[in-house]
Design a protein around this motif. Structure first.
Motif, PDB file in Angstrom:
ATOM      1  N   TYR A   1       0.856  -1.187   0.000  1.00 53.48           N
ATOM      2  CA  TYR A   1       0.000   0.000   0.000  1.00 53.48           C
ATOM      3  C   TYR A   1       0.890   1.234   0.000  1.00 53.48           C
ATOM      4  CZ  TYR A   1      -3.356   3.554   1.370  1.00 53.48           C
ATOM      5  OH  TYR A   1      -4.125   4.695   1.394  1.00 53.48           O
ATOM      6  N   GLU A   2       0.758   2.038  -1.029  1.00 58.55           N
ATOM      7  CA  GLU A   2       1.542   3.268  -1.182  1.00 58.55           C
ATOM      8  C   GLU A   2       3.035   3.007  -0.983  1.00 58.55           C
ATOM      9  OE1 GLU A   2      -0.181   6.223   1.393  1.00 58.55           O
ATOM     10  OE2 GLU A   2      -1.840   6.609   0.006  1.00 58.55           O
ATOM     11  N   GLY A   3       3.502   1.948  -1.619  1.00 59.27           N
ATOM     12  CA  GLY A   3       4.926   1.626  -1.591  1.00 59.27           C
ATOM     13  C   GLY A   3       5.389   0.847  -0.377  1.00 59.27           C
ATOM     14  N   LYS A   4       4.492   0.589   0.573  1.00 53.66           N
ATOM     15  CA  LYS A   4       4.863  -0.163   1.775  1.00 53.66           C
ATOM     16  C   LYS A   4       4.675  -1.659   1.533  1.00 53.66           C
ATOM     17  CE  LYS A   4       3.567   3.539   4.985  1.00 53.66           C
ATOM     18  NZ  LYS A   4       2.711   3.904   6.129  1.00 53.66           N
ATOM     19  N   PRO A   5       5.706  -2.470   1.787  1.00 49.22           N
ATOM     20  CA  PRO A   5       5.568  -3.918   1.602  1.00 49.22           C
ATOM     21  C   PRO A   5       4.768  -4.541   2.747  1.00 49.22           C
ATOM     22  CG  PRO A   5       7.753  -3.408   2.435  1.00 49.22           C
ATOM     23  CD  PRO A   5       7.060  -2.085   2.213  1.00 49.22           C
ATOM     24  N   LEU A   6       3.663  -5.180   2.411  1.00 48.80           N
ATOM     25  CA  LEU A   6       2.780  -5.799   3.399  1.00 48.80           C
ATOM     26  C   LEU A   6       2.742  -7.291   3.139  1.00 48.80           C
ATOM     27  CD1 LEU A   6      -0.081  -3.140   3.221  1.00 48.80           C
ATOM     28  CD2 LEU A   6       1.944  -3.155   4.707  1.00 48.80           C
ATOM     29  N   HIS A   7       3.504  -8.036   3.930  1.00 47.96           N
ATOM     30  CA  HIS A   7       3.725  -9.453   3.666  1.00 47.96           C
ATOM     31  C   HIS A   7       3.151 -10.314   4.784  1.00 47.96           C
ATOM     32  CE1 HIS A   7       7.456  -8.476   0.950  1.00 47.96           C
ATOM     33  NE2 HIS A   7       6.346  -7.884   0.548  1.00 47.96           N
ATOM     34  N   LEU A   8       2.484 -11.385   4.382  1.00 47.92           N
ATOM     35  CA  LEU A   8       1.945 -12.370   5.320  1.00 47.92           C
ATOM     36  C   LEU A   8       2.308 -13.760   4.819  1.00 47.92           C
ATOM     37  CD1 LEU A   8      -0.551 -10.223   4.352  1.00 47.92           C
ATOM     38  CD2 LEU A   8      -1.540 -11.126   6.437  1.00 47.92           C
ATOM     39  N   ASN A   9       2.635 -14.633   5.728  1.00 48.53           N
ATOM     40  CA  ASN A   9       2.883 -16.021   5.347  1.00 48.53           C
ATOM     41  C   ASN A   9       1.644 -16.863   5.638  1.00 48.53           C
ATOM     42  OD1 ASN A   9       5.523 -15.592   4.505  1.00 48.53           O
ATOM     43  ND2 ASN A   9       6.227 -17.484   5.448  1.00 48.53           N
ATOM     44  N   ALA A  10       1.212 -17.604   4.634  1.00 46.26           N
ATOM     45  CA  ALA A  10       0.093 -18.524   4.769  1.00 46.26           C
ATOM     46  C   ALA A  10       0.638 -19.939   4.667  1.00 46.26           C
ATOM     47  CB  ALA A  10      -0.943 -18.263   3.686  1.00 46.26           C
ATOM     48  N   THR A  11       0.383 -20.748   5.675  1.00 45.63           N
ATOM     49  CA  THR A  11       0.996 -22.078   5.781  1.00 45.63           C
ATOM     50  C   THR A  11      -0.053 -23.168   5.687  1.00 45.63           C
ATOM     51  OG1 THR A  11       2.770 -21.177   7.162  1.00 45.63           O
ATOM     52  CG2 THR A  11       2.437 -23.558   7.233  1.00 45.63           C
ATOM     53  N   ASN A  12       0.301 -24.204   4.928  1.00 37.48           N
ATOM     54  CA  ASN A  12      -0.558 -25.362   4.669  1.00 37.48           C
ATOM     55  C   ASN A  12      -1.756 -24.996   3.815  1.00 37.48           C
ATOM     56  OD1 ASN A  12      -0.672 -28.223   5.003  1.00 37.48           O
ATOM     57  ND2 ASN A  12      -2.416 -27.978   6.347  1.00 37.48           N
ATOM     58  N   LEU A  13      -1.539 -24.088   2.881  1.00 34.57           N
ATOM     59  CA  LEU A  13      -2.594 -23.666   1.967  1.00 34.57           C
ATOM     60  C   LEU A  13      -3.042 -24.810   1.068  1.00 34.57           C
ATOM     61  CD1 LEU A  13      -1.567 -20.120   0.672  1.00 34.57           C
ATOM     62  CD2 LEU A  13      -3.486 -20.704   2.147  1.00 34.57           C
ATOM     63  N   ASP A  14      -4.287 -24.703   0.629  1.00 38.67           N
ATOM     64  CA  ASP A  14      -4.850 -25.656  -0.318  1.00 38.67           C
ATOM     65  C   ASP A  14      -4.590 -25.209  -1.750  1.00 38.67           C
ATOM     66  OD1 ASP A  14      -6.331 -28.061  -0.730  1.00 38.67           O
ATOM     67  OD2 ASP A  14      -8.061 -26.859  -1.331  1.00 38.67           O
ATOM     68  N   LYS A  15      -4.634 -23.884  -1.964  1.00 41.28           N
ATOM     69  CA  LYS A  15      -4.354 -23.338  -3.291  1.00 41.28           C
ATOM     70  C   LYS A  15      -3.836 -21.910  -3.146  1.00 41.28           C
ATOM     71  CE  LYS A  15      -9.247 -22.142  -3.930  1.00 41.28           C
ATOM     72  NZ  LYS A  15     -10.435 -22.328  -4.801  1.00 41.28           N
ATOM     73  N   LEU A  16      -3.227 -21.422  -4.216  1.00 37.15           N
ATOM     74  CA  LEU A  16      -2.603 -20.102  -4.206  1.00 37.15           C
ATOM     75  C   LEU A  16      -3.628 -19.007  -3.928  1.00 37.15           C
ATOM     76  CD1 LEU A  16       0.187 -18.686  -4.915  1.00 37.15           C
ATOM     77  CD2 LEU A  16      -0.819 -18.281  -7.170  1.00 37.15           C
ATOM     78  N   ILE A  17      -3.205 -18.010  -3.147  1.00 27.60           N
ATOM     79  CA  ILE A  17      -4.019 -16.828  -2.887  1.00 27.60           C
ATOM     80  C   ILE A  17      -3.362 -15.618  -3.551  1.00 27.60           C
ATOM     81  CG2 ILE A  17      -4.810 -15.212  -1.110  1.00 27.60           C
ATOM     82  CD1 ILE A  17      -5.173 -17.566   0.759  1.00 27.60           C
ATOM     83  N   GLN A  18      -4.064 -14.983  -4.449  1.00 29.02           N
ATOM     84  CA  GLN A  18      -3.550 -13.766  -5.067  1.00 29.02           C
ATOM     85  C   GLN A  18      -3.669 -12.619  -4.066  1.00 29.02           C
ATOM     86  OE1 GLN A  18      -1.950 -13.615  -7.826  1.00 29.02           O
ATOM     87  NE2 GLN A  18      -2.372 -15.723  -8.494  1.00 29.02           N
ATOM     88  N   PRO A  19      -2.658 -11.748  -3.983  1.00 28.10           N
ATOM     89  CA  PRO A  19      -2.688 -10.662  -2.996  1.00 28.10           C
ATOM     90  C   PRO A  19      -3.933  -9.789  -3.144  1.00 28.10           C
ATOM     91  CG  PRO A  19      -0.543 -10.812  -4.063  1.00 28.10           C
ATOM     92  CD  PRO A  19      -1.440 -11.733  -4.809  1.00 28.10           C
ATOM     93  N   ARG A  20      -4.561  -9.495  -2.017  1.00 23.85           N
ATOM     94  CA  ARG A  20      -5.737  -8.622  -1.997  1.00 23.85           C
ATOM     95  C   ARG A  20      -5.289  -7.175  -1.816  1.00 23.85           C
ATOM     96  NH1 ARG A  20      -7.257 -13.504  -3.062  1.00 23.85           N
ATOM     97  NH2 ARG A  20      -9.276 -14.253  -2.279  1.00 23.85           N
ATOM     98  N   GLU A  21      -6.015  -6.269  -2.422  1.00 29.75           N
ATOM     99  CA  GLU A  21      -5.731  -4.844  -2.283  1.00 29.75           C
ATOM    100  C   GLU A  21      -6.648  -4.229  -1.221  1.00 29.75           C
ATOM    101  OE1 GLU A  21      -6.153  -3.178  -6.167  1.00 29.75           O
ATOM    102  OE2 GLU A  21      -4.322  -4.120  -6.947  1.00 29.75           O
ATOM    103  N   GLY A  22      -6.452  -2.941  -0.963  1.00 32.43           N
ATOM    104  CA  GLY A  22      -7.281  -2.246   0.013  1.00 32.43           C
ATOM    105  C   GLY A  22      -6.939  -0.775   0.066  1.00 32.43           C
ATOM    106  N   GLY A  23      -7.721  -0.021   0.849  1.00 32.76           N
ATOM    107  CA  GLY A  23      -7.558   1.423   0.900  1.00 32.76           C
ATOM    108  C   GLY A  23      -6.654   1.926   1.999  1.00 32.76           C
ATOM    109  N   SER A  24      -6.014   1.011   2.743  1.00 33.17           N
ATOM    110  CA  SER A  24      -5.092   1.403   3.804  1.00 33.17           C
ATOM    111  C   SER A  24      -4.214   0.195   4.128  1.00 33.17           C
ATOM    112  CB  SER A  24      -5.849   1.840   5.060  1.00 33.17           C
ATOM    113  OG  SER A  24      -6.546   0.736   5.623  1.00 33.17           O
ATOM    114  N   VAL A  25      -3.202   0.424   4.943  1.00 29.28           N
ATOM    115  CA  VAL A  25      -2.349  -0.682   5.372  1.00 29.28           C
ATOM    116  C   VAL A  25      -3.191  -1.741   6.081  1.00 29.28           C
ATOM    117  CG1 VAL A  25      -0.524  -1.348   6.989  1.00 29.28           C
ATOM    118  CG2 VAL A  25      -0.205   0.645   5.510  1.00 29.28           C
ATOM    119  N   VAL A  26      -4.018  -1.300   6.999  1.00 28.34           N
ATOM    120  CA  VAL A  26      -4.844  -2.240   7.769  1.00 28.34           C
ATOM    121  C   VAL A  26      -5.802  -2.995   6.866  1.00 28.34           C
ATOM    122  CG1 VAL A  26      -6.599  -2.437   9.571  1.00 28.34           C
ATOM    123  CG2 VAL A  26      -4.639  -0.915   9.897  1.00 28.34           C
ATOM    124  N   GLU A  27      -6.423  -2.293   5.931  1.00 30.69           N
ATOM    125  CA  GLU A  27      -7.400  -2.939   5.047  1.00 30.69           C
ATOM    126  C   GLU A  27      -6.733  -3.987   4.164  1.00 30.69           C
ATOM    127  OE1 GLU A  27     -10.501  -1.575   1.571  1.00 30.69           O
ATOM    128  OE2 GLU A  27     -10.286  -0.291   3.340  1.00 30.69           O
TER     129      GLU A  27
END
Length: 402
Positions: free
Chosen positions: A147-173
Protein backbone atom coordinates in the motif's frame (compact mmCIF):
# COMPACT_ATOMS: atom_id res chain seq x y z
CA UNK A 1 -7.31 -61.94 41.09
CA UNK A 2 -9.80 -60.72 38.45
CA UNK A 3 -11.29 -58.29 40.95
CA UNK A 4 -7.82 -56.98 41.82
CA UNK A 5 -6.99 -56.46 38.15
CA UNK A 6 -10.30 -54.68 37.74
CA UNK A 7 -9.57 -52.32 40.62
CA UNK A 8 -6.10 -51.58 39.24
CA UNK A 9 -7.53 -50.87 35.77
CA UNK A 10 -10.15 -48.54 37.26
CA UNK A 11 -7.50 -46.69 39.24
CA UNK A 12 -5.35 -46.40 36.14
CA UNK A 13 -8.26 -44.98 34.15
CA UNK A 14 -8.90 -42.40 36.87
CA UNK A 15 -5.23 -41.36 36.85
CA UNK A 16 -5.20 -41.13 33.06
CA UNK A 17 -8.40 -39.08 33.10
CA UNK A 18 -6.98 -36.61 35.63
CA UNK A 19 -3.72 -36.43 33.67
CA UNK A 20 -5.52 -35.79 30.39
CA UNK A 21 -7.54 -32.99 31.95
CA UNK A 22 -4.53 -31.05 33.19
CA UNK A 23 -4.78 -27.56 31.76
CA UNK A 24 -2.13 -25.25 30.50
CA UNK A 25 -0.78 -23.34 27.56
CA UNK A 26 1.98 -25.94 27.11
CA UNK A 27 1.09 -29.61 27.34
CA UNK A 28 2.62 -32.22 29.63
CA UNK A 29 5.99 -33.28 28.23
CA UNK A 30 5.49 -37.00 29.04
CA UNK A 31 2.96 -37.47 26.25
CA UNK A 32 4.31 -34.94 23.77
CA UNK A 33 7.22 -34.53 21.37
CA UNK A 34 9.22 -31.45 20.39
CA UNK A 35 9.39 -30.61 16.68
CA UNK A 36 11.72 -27.97 15.22
CA UNK A 37 10.57 -25.96 12.23
CA UNK A 38 10.99 -22.90 10.06
CA UNK A 39 7.88 -21.20 8.69
CA UNK A 40 9.51 -18.64 6.36
CA UNK A 41 11.86 -19.78 3.59
CA UNK A 42 12.59 -18.80 -0.03
CA UNK A 43 13.99 -20.59 -3.06
CA UNK A 44 14.61 -20.12 -6.77
CA UNK A 45 10.83 -20.16 -7.18
CA UNK A 46 10.90 -16.48 -6.19
CA UNK A 47 13.86 -14.49 -4.82
CA UNK A 48 15.92 -17.20 -3.10
CA UNK A 49 19.19 -18.35 -4.66
CA UNK A 50 19.01 -22.14 -4.33
CA UNK A 51 16.99 -25.12 -5.55
CA UNK A 52 14.21 -26.36 -3.24
CA UNK A 53 15.76 -29.82 -3.05
CA UNK A 54 19.07 -28.49 -1.76
CA UNK A 55 17.33 -26.25 0.78
CA UNK A 56 15.16 -29.06 2.13
CA UNK A 57 18.14 -31.38 2.40
CA UNK A 58 20.01 -28.75 4.42
CA UNK A 59 17.15 -28.28 6.89
CA UNK A 60 16.60 -32.01 7.28
CA UNK A 61 20.30 -32.65 7.90
CA UNK A 62 20.35 -29.85 10.51
CA UNK A 63 17.68 -31.58 12.59
CA UNK A 64 14.59 -29.66 11.54
CA UNK A 65 11.33 -31.60 11.44
CA UNK A 66 9.22 -29.31 9.25
CA UNK A 67 9.70 -26.44 6.82
CA UNK A 68 7.29 -24.15 4.98
CA UNK A 69 8.82 -23.06 1.68
CA UNK A 70 7.03 -19.74 1.29
CA UNK A 71 7.93 -18.07 -1.98
CA UNK A 72 6.37 -14.74 -2.96
CA UNK A 73 2.90 -14.99 -4.52
CA UNK A 74 3.60 -18.37 -6.07
CA UNK A 75 3.20 -22.06 -5.39
CA UNK A 76 5.84 -24.49 -6.52
CA UNK A 77 3.62 -25.81 -9.29
CA UNK A 78 3.49 -25.63 -13.05
CA UNK A 79 6.51 -24.96 -15.25
CA UNK A 80 9.17 -22.47 -14.20
CA UNK A 81 12.73 -22.08 -15.48
CA UNK A 82 15.46 -20.14 -13.73
CA UNK A 83 18.53 -18.54 -15.27
CA UNK A 84 21.66 -19.46 -13.33
CA UNK A 85 23.98 -16.53 -12.79
CA UNK A 86 27.30 -16.65 -14.58
CA UNK A 87 29.13 -16.06 -11.31
CA UNK A 88 31.34 -19.08 -10.59
CA UNK A 89 29.76 -19.42 -7.14
CA UNK A 90 26.37 -20.22 -8.68
CA UNK A 91 27.71 -22.26 -11.57
CA UNK A 92 29.66 -24.43 -9.12
CA UNK A 93 26.55 -24.80 -6.99
CA UNK A 94 24.64 -25.96 -10.07
CA UNK A 95 27.29 -28.59 -10.79
CA UNK A 96 26.97 -29.79 -7.21
CA UNK A 97 23.20 -29.97 -7.66
CA UNK A 98 23.60 -31.91 -10.90
CA UNK A 99 26.07 -34.31 -9.32
CA UNK A 100 23.81 -34.90 -6.32
CA UNK A 101 20.55 -35.50 -8.22
CA UNK A 102 21.72 -36.73 -11.63
CA UNK A 103 20.95 -36.09 -15.28
CA UNK A 104 17.65 -37.96 -15.10
CA UNK A 105 16.35 -35.60 -12.42
CA UNK A 106 17.83 -32.25 -13.50
CA UNK A 107 16.35 -30.68 -16.63
CA UNK A 108 18.51 -27.90 -18.02
CA UNK A 109 19.50 -26.13 -21.22
CA UNK A 110 22.79 -24.54 -22.16
CA UNK A 111 23.25 -22.03 -24.96
CA UNK A 112 26.64 -20.39 -25.10
CA UNK A 113 27.25 -18.97 -21.63
CA UNK A 114 23.58 -19.08 -20.71
CA UNK A 115 22.28 -21.82 -18.43
CA UNK A 116 18.60 -22.40 -17.64
CA UNK A 117 17.22 -25.01 -15.26
CA UNK A 118 13.65 -26.23 -14.94
CA UNK A 119 12.56 -26.14 -11.31
CA UNK A 120 10.95 -29.15 -9.69
CA UNK A 121 7.44 -28.71 -8.33
CA UNK A 122 6.40 -29.28 -4.73
CA UNK A 123 4.71 -32.54 -5.71
CA UNK A 124 7.92 -33.72 -7.37
CA UNK A 125 10.49 -32.87 -4.70
CA UNK A 126 8.55 -33.13 -1.43
CA UNK A 127 8.39 -36.96 -1.49
CA UNK A 128 12.21 -37.06 -1.52
CA UNK A 129 12.30 -35.70 2.03
CA UNK A 130 9.05 -36.76 3.63
CA UNK A 131 9.69 -39.22 6.44
CA UNK A 132 7.10 -40.07 9.06
CA UNK A 133 7.93 -38.51 12.44
CA UNK A 134 11.20 -37.23 10.99
CA UNK A 135 10.53 -34.53 8.37
CA UNK A 136 7.60 -33.01 6.50
CA UNK A 137 7.07 -30.02 4.25
CA UNK A 138 4.13 -27.63 4.53
CA UNK A 139 2.84 -25.98 1.34
CA UNK A 140 3.05 -22.23 1.87
CA UNK A 141 3.07 -18.82 0.25
CA UNK A 142 4.32 -15.40 1.24
CA UNK A 143 1.37 -13.26 0.23
CA UNK A 144 3.19 -10.11 -0.83
CA UNK A 145 0.90 -7.11 -1.15
CA UNK A 146 1.48 -3.41 -0.60
CA UNK A 147 0.00 0.00 0.00
CA UNK A 148 1.54 3.27 -1.18
CA UNK A 149 4.93 1.63 -1.59
CA UNK A 150 4.86 -0.16 1.77
CA UNK A 151 5.57 -3.92 1.60
CA UNK A 152 2.78 -5.80 3.40
CA UNK A 153 3.72 -9.45 3.67
CA UNK A 154 1.95 -12.37 5.32
CA UNK A 155 2.88 -16.02 5.35
CA UNK A 156 0.09 -18.52 4.77
CA UNK A 157 1.00 -22.08 5.78
CA UNK A 158 -0.56 -25.36 4.67
CA UNK A 159 -2.59 -23.67 1.97
CA UNK A 160 -4.85 -25.66 -0.32
CA UNK A 161 -4.35 -23.34 -3.29
CA UNK A 162 -2.60 -20.10 -4.21
CA UNK A 163 -4.02 -16.83 -2.89
CA UNK A 164 -3.55 -13.77 -5.07
CA UNK A 165 -2.69 -10.66 -3.00
CA UNK A 166 -5.74 -8.62 -2.00
CA UNK A 167 -5.73 -4.84 -2.28
CA UNK A 168 -7.28 -2.25 0.01
CA UNK A 169 -7.56 1.42 0.90
CA UNK A 170 -5.09 1.40 3.80
CA UNK A 171 -2.35 -0.68 5.37
CA UNK A 172 -4.84 -2.24 7.77
CA UNK A 173 -7.40 -2.94 5.05
CA UNK A 174 -4.83 -4.66 2.83
CA UNK A 175 -3.59 -6.82 5.70
CA UNK A 176 -7.12 -7.63 6.87
CA UNK A 177 -8.29 -8.55 3.37
CA UNK A 178 -5.41 -11.02 3.01
CA UNK A 179 -5.92 -12.47 6.49
CA UNK A 180 -9.58 -12.96 5.63
CA UNK A 181 -8.67 -14.70 2.36
CA UNK A 182 -6.64 -17.31 4.25
CA UNK A 183 -9.30 -17.79 6.90
CA UNK A 184 -11.97 -18.16 4.23
CA UNK A 185 -9.94 -20.77 2.37
CA UNK A 186 -9.47 -22.64 5.61
CA UNK A 187 -13.20 -22.54 6.30
CA UNK A 188 -14.19 -23.69 2.80
CA UNK A 189 -11.58 -26.44 2.51
CA UNK A 190 -11.82 -27.70 6.08
CA UNK A 191 -8.04 -27.94 6.00
CA UNK A 192 -5.97 -26.58 8.94
CA UNK A 193 -4.14 -23.42 7.88
CA UNK A 194 -2.42 -20.53 9.59
CA UNK A 195 -1.48 -17.00 8.60
CA UNK A 196 1.11 -14.79 10.24
CA UNK A 197 2.30 -11.20 9.82
CA UNK A 198 5.86 -10.95 8.55
CA UNK A 199 8.51 -8.43 9.71
CA UNK A 200 6.34 -5.35 10.48
CA UNK A 201 9.38 -3.05 10.60
CA UNK A 202 10.60 -4.00 7.13
CA UNK A 203 10.79 -0.56 5.51
CA UNK A 204 8.73 0.52 8.54
CA UNK A 205 5.62 -0.62 6.71
CA UNK A 206 3.37 -1.81 9.57
CA UNK A 207 2.97 0.19 12.76
CA UNK A 208 1.86 -0.88 16.20
CA UNK A 209 -1.45 0.89 15.61
CA UNK A 210 -1.94 -1.08 12.39
CA UNK A 211 -1.31 -4.37 14.17
CA UNK A 212 -3.73 -3.53 16.98
CA UNK A 213 -6.57 -2.93 14.53
CA UNK A 214 -6.34 -6.39 12.95
CA UNK A 215 -8.86 -9.13 13.64
CA UNK A 216 -8.38 -12.86 13.33
CA UNK A 217 -4.57 -12.70 13.34
CA UNK A 218 -2.92 -15.03 15.85
CA UNK A 219 0.78 -14.86 14.92
CA UNK A 220 3.56 -12.48 14.00
CA UNK A 221 7.34 -12.63 13.79
CA UNK A 222 8.90 -11.54 17.06
CA UNK A 223 12.19 -12.42 15.38
CA UNK A 224 13.09 -12.55 11.67
CA UNK A 225 16.56 -13.53 10.48
CA UNK A 226 16.67 -11.14 7.51
CA UNK A 227 19.24 -8.35 8.03
CA UNK A 228 16.88 -5.59 6.83
CA UNK A 229 13.80 -6.04 9.02
CA UNK A 230 14.71 -3.92 12.08
CA UNK A 231 13.94 -6.46 14.80
CA UNK A 232 15.13 -4.01 17.44
CA UNK A 233 13.48 -0.90 16.04
CA UNK A 234 15.47 2.33 16.11
CA UNK A 235 15.77 5.49 18.18
CA UNK A 236 12.17 6.51 17.49
CA UNK A 237 10.36 3.24 16.63
CA UNK A 238 9.84 0.18 18.80
CA UNK A 239 11.18 -3.30 18.17
CA UNK A 240 9.16 -6.46 17.78
CA UNK A 241 9.31 -7.67 21.36
CA UNK A 242 7.99 -4.40 22.76
CA UNK A 243 5.41 -4.26 19.96
CA UNK A 244 4.27 -7.79 20.88
CA UNK A 245 3.41 -6.82 24.43
CA UNK A 246 1.49 -3.67 23.48
CA UNK A 247 -0.50 -5.62 20.91
CA UNK A 248 -1.49 -8.24 23.46
CA UNK A 249 -2.55 -5.64 26.03
CA UNK A 250 -4.79 -4.08 23.37
CA UNK A 251 -6.08 -7.46 22.14
CA UNK A 252 -7.13 -8.54 25.62
CA UNK A 253 -8.90 -5.24 26.20
CA UNK A 254 -10.91 -5.99 23.04
CA UNK A 255 -11.50 -9.60 24.14
CA UNK A 256 -9.37 -10.92 21.26
CA UNK A 257 -7.13 -13.99 21.67
CA UNK A 258 -3.46 -13.47 22.48
CA UNK A 259 -1.01 -12.93 19.64
CA UNK A 260 1.81 -15.49 19.57
CA UNK A 261 5.40 -14.76 18.52
CA UNK A 262 7.33 -16.77 15.93
CA UNK A 263 11.04 -16.84 15.10
CA UNK A 264 11.84 -17.46 11.43
CA UNK A 265 14.75 -17.45 9.02
CA UNK A 266 13.23 -15.61 6.06
CA UNK A 267 16.16 -17.22 4.29
CA UNK A 268 17.12 -16.19 0.75
CA UNK A 269 20.89 -16.65 0.53
CA UNK A 270 22.40 -20.13 0.77
CA UNK A 271 25.89 -19.85 -0.73
CA UNK A 272 27.60 -17.26 1.48
CA UNK A 273 27.37 -16.59 5.22
CA UNK A 274 27.22 -12.98 6.31
CA UNK A 275 25.41 -10.69 8.75
CA UNK A 276 24.35 -8.74 5.66
CA UNK A 277 22.68 -11.74 3.98
CA UNK A 278 19.42 -13.58 4.74
CA UNK A 279 20.90 -16.94 5.71
CA UNK A 280 19.28 -20.12 6.97
CA UNK A 281 19.46 -21.36 10.55
CA UNK A 282 18.92 -18.14 12.50
CA UNK A 283 15.40 -18.50 13.89
CA UNK A 284 12.90 -21.30 14.41
CA UNK A 285 9.99 -22.55 16.49
CA UNK A 286 9.94 -25.60 18.73
CA UNK A 287 6.42 -27.05 18.76
CA UNK A 288 5.19 -29.48 21.39
CA UNK A 289 2.59 -31.94 20.15
CA UNK A 290 1.98 -35.66 19.76
CA UNK A 291 2.39 -36.15 15.99
CA UNK A 292 4.42 -34.66 13.16
CA UNK A 293 1.57 -33.67 10.86
CA UNK A 294 0.28 -30.35 9.50
CA UNK A 295 -2.95 -30.56 11.51
CA UNK A 296 -1.18 -31.43 14.75
CA UNK A 297 1.46 -28.72 14.33
CA UNK A 298 -1.02 -25.97 13.49
CA UNK A 299 -3.30 -26.95 16.34
CA UNK A 300 -0.37 -26.82 18.79
CA UNK A 301 0.78 -23.46 17.43
CA UNK A 302 -2.72 -22.04 17.86
CA UNK A 303 -2.76 -23.32 21.45
CA UNK A 304 0.56 -21.58 22.13
CA UNK A 305 2.29 -24.91 22.73
CA UNK A 306 5.65 -23.76 21.38
CA UNK A 307 8.53 -21.41 21.91
CA UNK A 308 10.55 -19.27 19.50
CA UNK A 309 14.35 -19.51 19.45
CA UNK A 310 17.53 -18.19 17.90
CA UNK A 311 19.62 -20.89 19.52
CA UNK A 312 18.42 -21.58 23.07
CA UNK A 313 16.96 -25.06 23.63
CA UNK A 314 14.52 -25.65 26.46
CA UNK A 315 14.55 -28.88 28.41
CA UNK A 316 11.23 -28.14 30.11
CA UNK A 317 8.42 -25.73 29.33
CA UNK A 318 5.26 -26.30 31.30
CA UNK A 319 2.29 -24.23 32.43
CA UNK A 320 0.12 -26.01 34.99
CA UNK A 321 -1.92 -24.72 37.91
CA UNK A 322 -0.99 -21.14 37.02
CA UNK A 323 2.74 -21.88 37.36
CA UNK A 324 5.01 -21.29 34.39
CA UNK A 325 8.08 -23.50 34.59
CA UNK A 326 11.07 -22.99 32.30
CA UNK A 327 14.27 -25.03 32.21
CA UNK A 328 16.95 -24.27 29.60
CA UNK A 329 19.21 -27.05 28.42
CA UNK A 330 22.33 -26.99 30.58
CA UNK A 331 25.62 -26.49 28.74
CA UNK A 332 29.09 -26.41 30.21
CA UNK A 333 30.38 -22.84 30.39
CA UNK A 334 27.04 -21.36 29.30
CA UNK A 335 25.03 -19.08 31.59
CA UNK A 336 21.37 -18.13 31.25
CA UNK A 337 19.22 -15.21 32.31
CA UNK A 338 15.50 -15.96 32.61
CA UNK A 339 13.19 -12.93 32.67
CA UNK A 340 9.50 -13.31 33.40
CA UNK A 341 7.77 -10.40 31.70
CA UNK A 342 4.12 -9.53 32.19
CA UNK A 343 1.39 -6.99 32.51
CA UNK A 344 -0.84 -6.48 35.52
CA UNK A 345 -4.54 -5.90 35.00
CA UNK A 346 -5.26 -2.20 34.64
CA UNK A 347 -1.74 -1.40 33.46
CA UNK A 348 -0.81 -0.24 29.96
CA UNK A 349 2.65 -1.77 29.62
CA UNK A 350 4.65 -4.80 30.69
CA UNK A 351 7.54 -4.96 33.12
CA UNK A 352 10.09 -7.54 34.22
CA UNK A 353 8.45 -9.34 37.13
CA UNK A 354 11.26 -11.71 38.04
CA UNK A 355 14.84 -12.31 36.90
CA UNK A 356 16.76 -15.52 37.55
CA UNK A 357 20.42 -16.12 36.78
CA UNK A 358 20.51 -19.82 36.00
CA UNK A 359 18.94 -22.32 33.64
CA UNK A 360 15.80 -23.09 35.68
CA UNK A 361 12.98 -21.00 37.15
CA UNK A 362 9.25 -20.85 37.63
CA UNK A 363 6.71 -18.10 38.10
CA UNK A 364 3.24 -18.19 39.62
CA UNK A 365 0.82 -16.26 37.43
CA UNK A 366 -1.58 -14.53 39.80
CA UNK A 367 -5.14 -13.49 39.08
CA UNK A 368 -3.96 -9.88 39.01
CA UNK A 369 -1.98 -10.53 35.82
CA UNK A 370 -3.15 -10.04 32.24
CA UNK A 371 -0.42 -12.30 30.89
CA UNK A 372 3.14 -13.46 31.55
CA UNK A 373 5.87 -14.74 29.23
CA UNK A 374 9.51 -15.68 29.66
CA UNK A 375 12.54 -14.47 27.72
CA UNK A 376 15.66 -16.61 27.97
CA UNK A 377 19.04 -15.08 27.14
CA UNK A 378 22.11 -17.28 26.79
CA UNK A 379 25.73 -16.19 27.23
CA UNK A 380 26.48 -18.28 24.14
CA UNK A 381 26.81 -16.15 21.01
CA UNK A 382 24.71 -16.77 17.94
CA UNK A 383 27.01 -18.08 15.18
CA UNK A 384 25.68 -15.78 12.45
CA UNK A 385 23.67 -12.93 14.02
CA UNK A 386 21.83 -10.00 12.49
CA UNK A 387 21.53 -6.48 13.88
CA UNK A 388 22.90 -6.37 17.42
CA UNK A 389 21.25 -9.63 18.52
CA UNK A 390 24.51 -11.38 19.28
CA UNK A 391 23.37 -13.71 22.08
CA UNK A 392 21.19 -16.76 21.61
CA UNK A 393 17.61 -16.15 22.75
CA UNK A 394 14.29 -17.87 23.27
CA UNK A 395 10.79 -16.57 23.93
CA UNK A 396 7.96 -18.56 25.48
CA UNK A 397 4.39 -17.65 24.55
CA UNK A 398 2.31 -15.47 26.88
CA UNK A 399 0.03 -17.29 29.30
CA UNK A 400 -3.00 -16.05 31.23
CA UNK A 401 -4.19 -16.98 34.72
CA UNK A 402 -6.86 -19.66 34.69
Amino acid sequence: MVAEIGRRSANLLIVLFIFSCSSGNVQEAEKQNWYKGNLHTHSYWSDGDEFPEVIMQWYKEKGYHFVALSDHNIFQEGEKWVNIRKDSLYRTAFQDYLAAYGEEWVVYEEEGEDLKVKLKTFDEYAPLYHEAERFIMLPAEEISAGYEGKPLHLNATNLDKLIQPREGGSVVEVLQNNINAVLEQRKVSGKPMMVHINHPNFRWAITLEDMIRLKGERFFEVYNGHPSVNNLGDSTRIGYEEMWDFINIAYLEKKQPLLFGLATDDSHSYHEQSSKLANAGRGWVMVQTDTLSPASLIHALEQGDFYASTGVALETLNYTNNTLQVVAQAKEGVNYTLEFIGCEKGEKETRVLKTVQGNSAEFEVGQDMLFVRCKITSSEPQPNPVENMTNQLAWTQPVQPE
